[in-house]
Every structure is written in C-alpha cells, then in structure tokens.
Design a protein around this motif. Sequence first.
Motif, PDB file in Angstrom:
ATOM      1  N   GLY A   1     -21.513 -35.140   6.401  1.00  0.00           N
ATOM      2  CA  GLY A   1     -22.099 -35.225   7.736  1.00  0.00           C
ATOM      3  C   GLY A   1     -21.113 -35.637   8.810  1.00  0.00           C
ATOM      4  O   GLY A   1     -21.169 -35.150   9.942  1.00  0.00           O
ATOM      5  N   ALA A   2     -20.183 -36.530   8.487  1.00  0.00           N
ATOM      6  CA  ALA A   2     -19.216 -36.980   9.490  1.00  0.00           C
ATOM      7  C   ALA A   2     -18.291 -35.848   9.901  1.00  0.00           C
ATOM      8  O   ALA A   2     -17.991 -35.672  11.093  1.00  0.00           O
ATOM      9  CB  ALA A   2     -18.406 -38.156   8.948  1.00  0.00           C
ATOM     10  N   LEU A   3     -17.841 -35.057   8.932  1.00  0.00           N
ATOM     11  CA  LEU A   3     -16.980 -33.917   9.257  1.00  0.00           C
ATOM     12  C   LEU A   3     -17.754 -32.876  10.061  1.00  0.00           C
ATOM     13  O   LEU A   3     -17.225 -32.296  11.015  1.00  0.00           O
ATOM     14  CB  LEU A   3     -16.434 -33.296   7.970  1.00  0.00           C
ATOM     15  N   ARG A   4     -19.015 -32.660   9.707  1.00  0.00           N
ATOM     16  CA  ARG A   4     -19.852 -31.717  10.471  1.00  0.00           C
ATOM     17  C   ARG A   4     -19.949 -32.157  11.920  1.00  0.00           C
ATOM     18  O   ARG A   4     -19.771 -31.349  12.846  1.00  0.00           O
ATOM     19  CB  ARG A   4     -21.251 -31.634   9.862  1.00  0.00           C
ATOM     20  N   ASP A   5     -20.222 -33.435  12.161  1.00  0.00           N
ATOM     21  CA  ASP A   5     -20.365 -33.927  13.530  1.00  0.00           C
ATOM     22  C   ASP A   5     -19.058 -33.795  14.305  1.00  0.00           C
ATOM     23  O   ASP A   5     -19.055 -33.469  15.506  1.00  0.00           O
ATOM     24  CB  ASP A   5     -20.812 -35.393  13.516  1.00  0.00           C
ATOM     25  N   THR A   6     -17.941 -34.050  13.639  1.00  0.00           N
ATOM     26  CA  THR A   6     -16.637 -33.931  14.284  1.00  0.00           C
ATOM     27  C   THR A   6     -16.363 -32.494  14.710  1.00  0.00           C
ATOM     28  O   THR A   6     -15.959 -32.222  15.848  1.00  0.00           O
ATOM     29  CB  THR A   6     -15.533 -34.409  13.323  1.00  0.00           C
ATOM     30  N   LEU A   7     -16.598 -31.545  13.809  1.00  0.00           N
ATOM     31  CA  LEU A   7     -16.371 -30.136  14.134  1.00  0.00           C
ATOM     32  C   LEU A   7     -17.386 -29.625  15.152  1.00  0.00           C
ATOM     33  O   LEU A   7     -17.058 -28.802  16.012  1.00  0.00           O
ATOM     34  CB  LEU A   7     -16.421 -29.294  12.858  1.00  0.00           C
ATOM     35  N   ASP A   8     -18.612 -30.137  15.061  1.00  0.00           N
ATOM     36  CA  ASP A   8     -19.648 -29.770  16.024  1.00  0.00           C
ATOM     37  C   ASP A   8     -19.214 -30.126  17.442  1.00  0.00           C
ATOM     38  O   ASP A   8     -19.380 -29.341  18.381  1.00  0.00           O
ATOM     39  CB  ASP A   8     -20.940 -30.513  15.677  1.00  0.00           C
ATOM     40  N   ALA A   9     -18.669 -31.319  17.588  1.00  0.00           N
ATOM     41  CA  ALA A   9     -18.223 -31.757  18.909  1.00  0.00           C
ATOM     42  C   ALA A   9     -17.054 -30.915  19.410  1.00  0.00           C
ATOM     43  O   ALA A   9     -16.964 -30.599  20.600  1.00  0.00           O
ATOM     44  CB  ALA A   9     -17.824 -33.231  18.860  1.00  0.00           C
ATOM     45  N   ALA A  10     -16.162 -30.534  18.499  1.00  0.00           N
ATOM     46  CA  ALA A  10     -15.031 -29.695  18.894  1.00  0.00           C
ATOM     47  C   ALA A  10     -15.505 -28.319  19.341  1.00  0.00           C
ATOM     48  O   ALA A  10     -14.997 -27.744  20.308  1.00  0.00           O
ATOM     49  CB  ALA A  10     -14.043 -29.584  17.736  1.00  0.00           C
ATOM     50  N   ILE A  11     -16.485 -27.766  18.624  1.00  0.00           N
ATOM     51  CA  ILE A  11     -17.055 -26.470  19.025  1.00  0.00           C
ATOM     52  C   ILE A  11     -17.681 -26.586  20.407  1.00  0.00           C
ATOM     53  O   ILE A  11     -17.487 -25.725  21.273  1.00  0.00           O
ATOM     54  CB  ILE A  11     -18.100 -25.993  18.001  1.00  0.00           C
ATOM     55  N   GLN A  12     -18.438 -27.673  20.637  1.00  0.00           N
ATOM     56  CA  GLN A  12     -19.079 -27.848  21.932  1.00  0.00           C
ATOM     57  C   GLN A  12     -18.046 -27.944  23.051  1.00  0.00           C
ATOM     58  O   GLN A  12     -18.230 -27.381  24.138  1.00  0.00           O
ATOM     59  CB  GLN A  12     -19.961 -29.096  21.928  1.00  0.00           C
ATOM     60  N   SER A  13     -16.941 -28.632  22.790  1.00  0.00           N
ATOM     61  CA  SER A  13     -15.910 -28.757  23.822  1.00  0.00           C
ATOM     62  C   SER A  13     -15.284 -27.404  24.135  1.00  0.00           C
ATOM     63  O   SER A  13     -14.925 -27.127  25.286  1.00  0.00           O
ATOM     64  CB  SER A  13     -14.842 -29.768  23.399  1.00  0.00           C
ATOM     65  N   MET A  14     -15.146 -26.540  23.115  1.00  0.00           N
ATOM     66  CA  MET A  14     -14.611 -25.198  23.357  1.00  0.00           C
ATOM     67  C   MET A  14     -15.604 -24.335  24.131  1.00  0.00           C
ATOM     68  O   MET A  14     -15.201 -23.481  24.931  1.00  0.00           O
ATOM     69  CB  MET A  14     -14.255 -24.530  22.029  1.00  0.00           C
ATOM     70  N   LYS A  15     -16.889 -24.544  23.900  1.00  0.00           N
ATOM     71  CA  LYS A  15     -17.893 -23.836  24.695  1.00  0.00           C
ATOM     72  C   LYS A  15     -17.855 -24.319  26.147  1.00  0.00           C
ATOM     73  O   LYS A  15     -17.923 -23.521  27.087  1.00  0.00           O
ATOM     74  CB  LYS A  15     -19.281 -24.061  24.105  1.00  0.00           C
TER      75      LYS A  15
END
Length: 245
Positions: free
Chosen positions: A210-224
């Motif tokens: 879950g921690a890695l998912r949240d980290t990558l999720d935030a990175a995806i959002q920043s790219m959007k």
Amino acid sequence: MKTLILTTAALALSAGAALAESHAQTVRLGTEGAYPPYNFLNDAGEVDGFEREVGDELCARAELTCEWVTNDWDSIIPNLVSGNYDTILAGMSITDERDEVIDFTQNYYPPAASAYAAPSEDVDLTGGVVSAQATTIQAGHVADSGAALLEFATPDEAVAAVRNGEADAIFADKDFLVPIVEASGGELVFVGDDVPLGGGLGVGLRESDGALRDTLDAAIQSMKDDGSLNELIVKWFGEDAQTFE
C-alpha cells in the motif's frame, strides 16, 4: 480544488521519499517488452516505449531506485504476486477481476478503444474466428461476443494468425493496431466500431504494498497536474490520442 490535489500529491511524494530512504531495496518494474508503443525492446535490447518513459519519470519524482524486468504476459500477474518484481507497467487495463487479485494505482492512461482488424470489411465478427492475446480484456470480450476465440501468447502471434488465415480478424488495443494496419498496405483494415473496454491503464502492485501504491499514485497525479503525462501520451500515440483533462 486543484490546490488541494497538488498539496495532497506533494505530501504523498514526501512520504515516497521517506519510503525510498528507509527501504534501500530497488523497486523492480515488470513489463512485457512486446507491445509497442506501450512497451517494447529496442535495438539495444532495452525496455523502451511510452511505459518506459512513464515509469522512469514516476521513479524520479518519487525518488525511488528502479530497474526494469521483462516477463511474458500470460504469467505477469502470478510473477508479481510471487515477488519476482514489484510493479506491472505493461499496458494492463484496470478491471474488477484483476483488482480482486492485485492492487492498482490510478490510471496513467485513459480508457482507450479496442478495435478489430481484418483482411476485409466483410468479415463476420460474431460468427467467425477472432484472434486475441491470451488473458487480455480483449480476449474476454471476444469470448462473450459469440465468435470463436483463438488465443495467442503474444500480440504479434495474434496478428500473424490473421495474415496466414487461421483467424478472420484480430481484436486488440487500437493504439497497438494502428501502425500495423497503416503499414500493411491495405492487407489489413479496421472493421466495425471501436469498443471501449476497461478503466484505463494502471500500475499493478501486490495488495500488501500500500505504501508503494500511494507513492506512485501521487507521482502519477503530479504528472497529470503539470501536463507532462499528456505530453508523453501525445508523443507516443499522436495528436489525436485521448488525454487527461
């Protein structure tokens, strides 16, 4: 609202940096390496394509040390679950069925069209033989359509089945088929209407990460948020590609 999203993303990215600092292990990014332009092996034998650039950027923003691993499509989820790599970036659509086995980030590519390609527009798409890559959402759609499904381990084999007459048509992501149809010199044409399937492409992870998912999720959002994800989509799929609003 956008400020709130950016603030949330920044906080999660900070958490990602802490995650990377406290866990020195390399995050292994699993892909197929055989589905251009999403992912493929270039002349140097290295992973290339849209997902290579997306994955590298996500790791840079999250301050993660990452390496790429290739795996055959038909065992890509089992080998994630068994720990052979930590994520899947392989043109994998988010579906309820897959979400029961693994976890997903938000999508990094919008829901896109699938399409049929065949030697003739006269092909029977519901009563004939249609090829597709095994264990894909396209294969599932063909199986439910009434057509005879002919599955192959790789998308190239599914295309070859149409060329050699084993199958009447192929059903696959339209973005994958466009350059093949364009380069065929009229040997292959698109048939019927485009079919929207899935919830877009997401990064697949083990449910325990879950921690890695949240980290990558935030990175995806920043790219959007900064438009860089849309820029990569246009770079690899053209000006007419569907992008994020």
